[in-house]
Motif scaffolding. Structure first.
Motif, short mmCIF file in Angstrom:
data_model
loop_
_atom_site.label_atom_id
_atom_site.label_comp_id
_atom_site.label_asym_id
_atom_site.label_seq_id
_atom_site.Cartn_x
_atom_site.Cartn_y
_atom_site.Cartn_z
N GLU A 156 -86.44 -12.22 -28.99
CA GLU A 156 -86.83 -13.46 -28.30
C GLU A 156 -85.63 -14.18 -27.68
OE1 GLU A 156 -89.98 -14.41 -27.82
OE2 GLU A 156 -90.53 -12.53 -28.81
N LEU A 157 -84.43 -13.63 -27.87
CA LEU A 157 -83.22 -14.30 -27.41
C LEU A 157 -83.19 -14.43 -25.89
CD1 LEU A 157 -80.71 -15.45 -28.91
CD2 LEU A 157 -79.51 -13.38 -28.22
N LYS A 158 -82.91 -15.63 -25.42
CA LYS A 158 -82.83 -15.89 -23.99
C LYS A 158 -81.40 -16.16 -23.54
CE LYS A 158 -87.53 -17.72 -23.64
NZ LYS A 158 -88.38 -18.89 -23.31
N THR A 159 -80.59 -16.76 -24.42
CA THR A 159 -79.21 -17.08 -24.08
C THR A 159 -78.27 -16.56 -25.16
OG1 THR A 159 -79.86 -19.10 -22.89
CG2 THR A 159 -77.57 -18.94 -23.62
N LEU A 160 -77.28 -15.78 -24.74
CA LEU A 160 -76.25 -15.26 -25.64
C LEU A 160 -74.89 -15.53 -25.01
CD1 LEU A 160 -75.21 -13.68 -28.08
CD2 LEU A 160 -75.68 -11.56 -26.82
N GLN A 161 -74.06 -16.29 -25.70
CA GLN A 161 -72.76 -16.67 -25.17
C GLN A 161 -71.65 -16.00 -25.99
OE1 GLN A 161 -72.55 -20.95 -24.86
NE2 GLN A 161 -74.22 -21.04 -23.38
N LEU A 162 -70.93 -15.08 -25.33
CA LEU A 162 -69.86 -14.31 -25.97
C LEU A 162 -68.53 -14.49 -25.25
CD1 LEU A 162 -71.82 -10.99 -26.63
CD2 LEU A 162 -70.86 -12.47 -28.40
N ASP A 183 -79.63 -15.23 -19.88
CA ASP A 183 -78.27 -15.72 -19.64
C ASP A 183 -77.34 -15.07 -20.67
OD1 ASP A 183 -75.98 -17.09 -19.09
OD2 ASP A 183 -76.74 -19.07 -19.59
N LEU A 184 -76.42 -14.23 -20.19
CA LEU A 184 -75.47 -13.55 -21.08
C LEU A 184 -74.07 -13.74 -20.53
CD1 LEU A 184 -74.68 -11.73 -23.40
CD2 LEU A 184 -75.38 -9.75 -22.06
N ARG A 185 -73.22 -14.39 -21.30
CA ARG A 185 -71.88 -14.74 -20.84
C ARG A 185 -70.84 -13.84 -21.52
NH1 ARG A 185 -72.27 -21.11 -19.31
NH2 ARG A 185 -74.48 -21.04 -18.76
N LEU A 186 -70.13 -13.09 -20.70
CA LEU A 186 -69.19 -12.08 -21.19
C LEU A 186 -67.78 -12.29 -20.67
CD1 LEU A 186 -71.53 -9.04 -20.48
CD2 LEU A 186 -71.04 -9.96 -22.74
N ASN A 203 -72.78 -0.12 -16.50
CA ASN A 203 -74.10 0.29 -16.01
C ASN A 203 -75.17 -0.75 -16.34
OD1 ASN A 203 -73.06 2.68 -14.98
ND2 ASN A 203 -73.44 3.83 -16.87
N TRP A 204 -75.07 -1.34 -17.54
CA TRP A 204 -76.07 -2.34 -17.94
C TRP A 204 -75.97 -3.57 -17.04
CZ3 TRP A 204 -76.49 -7.36 -19.69
CH2 TRP A 204 -77.68 -7.70 -20.32
N ILE A 205 -74.76 -4.02 -16.75
CA ILE A 205 -74.58 -5.17 -15.86
C ILE A 205 -75.13 -4.86 -14.47
CG2 ILE A 205 -72.85 -6.58 -14.67
CD1 ILE A 205 -71.10 -6.37 -17.16
N VAL A 212 -80.30 -11.35 -14.94
CA VAL A 212 -79.61 -11.99 -16.07
C VAL A 212 -78.41 -12.74 -15.50
CG1 VAL A 212 -78.43 -11.67 -18.27
CG2 VAL A 212 -80.35 -10.18 -17.65
N SER A 213 -78.34 -14.03 -15.78
CA SER A 213 -77.28 -14.87 -15.22
C SER A 213 -75.93 -14.61 -15.88
CB SER A 213 -77.65 -16.35 -15.39
OG SER A 213 -78.87 -16.64 -14.76
N ASN A 214 -74.88 -14.78 -15.10
CA ASN A 214 -73.47 -14.83 -15.55
C ASN A 214 -72.86 -13.49 -15.96
OD1 ASN A 214 -73.01 -17.76 -15.32
ND2 ASN A 214 -74.52 -17.90 -16.96
N ILE A 215 -73.62 -12.41 -15.99
CA ILE A 215 -73.05 -11.15 -16.46
C ILE A 215 -72.02 -10.58 -15.49
CG2 ILE A 215 -74.94 -10.43 -17.95
CD1 ILE A 215 -76.11 -8.88 -15.65
N GLU A 216 -72.12 -10.92 -14.21
CA GLU A 216 -71.21 -10.36 -13.21
C GLU A 216 -69.79 -10.91 -13.34
OE1 GLU A 216 -73.02 -10.57 -9.26
OE2 GLU A 216 -74.94 -10.85 -10.29
N ALA A 217 -69.63 -11.97 -14.13
CA ALA A 217 -68.31 -12.60 -14.29
C ALA A 217 -67.39 -11.81 -15.22
CB ALA A 217 -68.46 -14.02 -14.81
N ALA A 218 -67.92 -10.80 -15.92
CA ALA A 218 -67.10 -9.99 -16.82
C ALA A 218 -66.07 -9.20 -16.02
CB ALA A 218 -67.98 -9.06 -17.63
N GLU A 219 -64.79 -9.34 -16.38
CA GLU A 219 -63.72 -8.66 -15.66
C GLU A 219 -62.89 -7.81 -16.60
OE1 GLU A 219 -61.47 -11.76 -13.80
OE2 GLU A 219 -62.77 -11.81 -12.03
#
Length: 323
Positions: A156-162, A183-186, A203-205, A212-219
């Protein structure tokens, strides 16, 4: 005959009052350190300088705020009996580890805040009972790896901030069970894009991009490239990441395998590991200053209890002599 009856009633009332006091209090209205709202079922213990979880948190608490304290560890029973809890904030503390099962009774928990602690890893199954969780904040810790399947039960998780951790990779399938994630912050992790393990995340991103918001910011480490842009040619190495405290570097294994017993160097054992080997464990928690004050008030209450008991007994004796 009313005299002895009244004396007996007085003894019962005094006993009940003292037992209640001896059990400790959480809410300010009862002499505790936290602010409790009976209407909203909110218990606010934030910014109290606590080094331990207050005892006797009301069983019907809906929101428990423990952020901005000095909690460095939790007993595994810290939240037992709080099945109605939907909101728990442990942010801005000094937590280095979480004991297995510490959240297991929080079956109705909806939001969990663990931001700004010192967590380096998460125990296997730590979130398995939190099947109603929709928001999980792990920002600004020191996580350097994730256990296989650590998020699998959080459907049921909608937001995960890592973000702002030390993650270099995630295990294969780490996010596959997050069916409702939005929303997944990486970002701000040192993702190792030279190793083949990064391809799952890349591949998942790429697959979830736009949904899914914010995943593209992972560098990649150093900010040279976005993780989703990594190709198989670039991530060609088969890297091995030690993900437990018992992992042994391959250089040591090679040295030991090629040496005689007499040549094996004596390796220093950290004091904390030696203590664990001997079975030494730190106590779950030490009493906080407010709890010490409550203990003192308990002793004063006990003294008052005995004084009143003595007075009641003298009263009964005096009455019987007159009779």
């Amino acid at each position: 005959m009313m005299g002895p009856v009244l004396a007996a009633c007085l003894l019962i009332i005094l006993s009940t009052a003292w037992i209640s006091q001896a059990n400790g209090a959480t809410c300010k209205k009862d002499g505790g350190v936290c602010t409790c709202n009976d209407q909203t079922k909110n218990v606010d213990c934030s910014s109290k300088g606590l080094t331990a979880i207050p005892i006797n948190i009301p069983a019907d608490t809906d929101r428990l705020q423990l952020h901005m304290n000095k909690l460095s560890s939790l007993p595994h029973t810290a939240f037992h009996g709080l099945q109605t809890l939907t909101y728990l904030s442990l942010s801005y503390n000094d937590l280095k580890t979480l004991p297995e099962g510490v959240f297991d009774q929080l079956v109705n928990l909806n939001k969990l805040y663990l931001q700004d602690n010192k967590l380096t890893s998460l125990p296997r199954g730590i979130f398995d009972k939190l099947t109603k969780l929709t928001f999980l904040q792990l920002t600004e810790n020191k996580l350097h790896f994730l256990q296989q399947g650590v998020f699998d039960e959080l459907t049921e998780l909608k937001t995960l901030q890592l973000q702002r951790n030390q993650l270099r990779r995630v295990p294969e399938g780490a996010f596959d069970k997050l069916q409702n994630i939005k929303d997944l912050r990486l970002d701000t992790n040192p993702w190792d894009c030279s190793c083949r393990d990064i391809l799952y995340l890349s591949n998942w991103i790429r697959e979830k991009k736009g949904t899914v918001s914010n995943i593209e910011a992972a560098e990649c480490d150093g900010g040279t490239k976005a993780v989703l842009e990594i190709t198989e040619e670039e991530a060609a190495e088969d890297c091995v990441y030690p993900n437990t405290t018992t992992a042994i570097p391959t250089t040591i294994i090679t040295t030991l395998a090629s040496s005689n017993d007499d040549d094996i160097p004596e390796l220093p054992v950290p004091q904390e590991n030696f203590q664990k080997f001997l079975g030494y464990q730190e106590p779950d928690h030490l009493p906080t200053q407010p709890q010490c004050l409550m203990s003192i008030s308990g002793y004063l209450g006990l003294m008052m209890f005995f004084v009143l008991i003595s007075a009641a007994i003298l009263y009964v004796i005096h009455f019987l002599k007159k009779a």
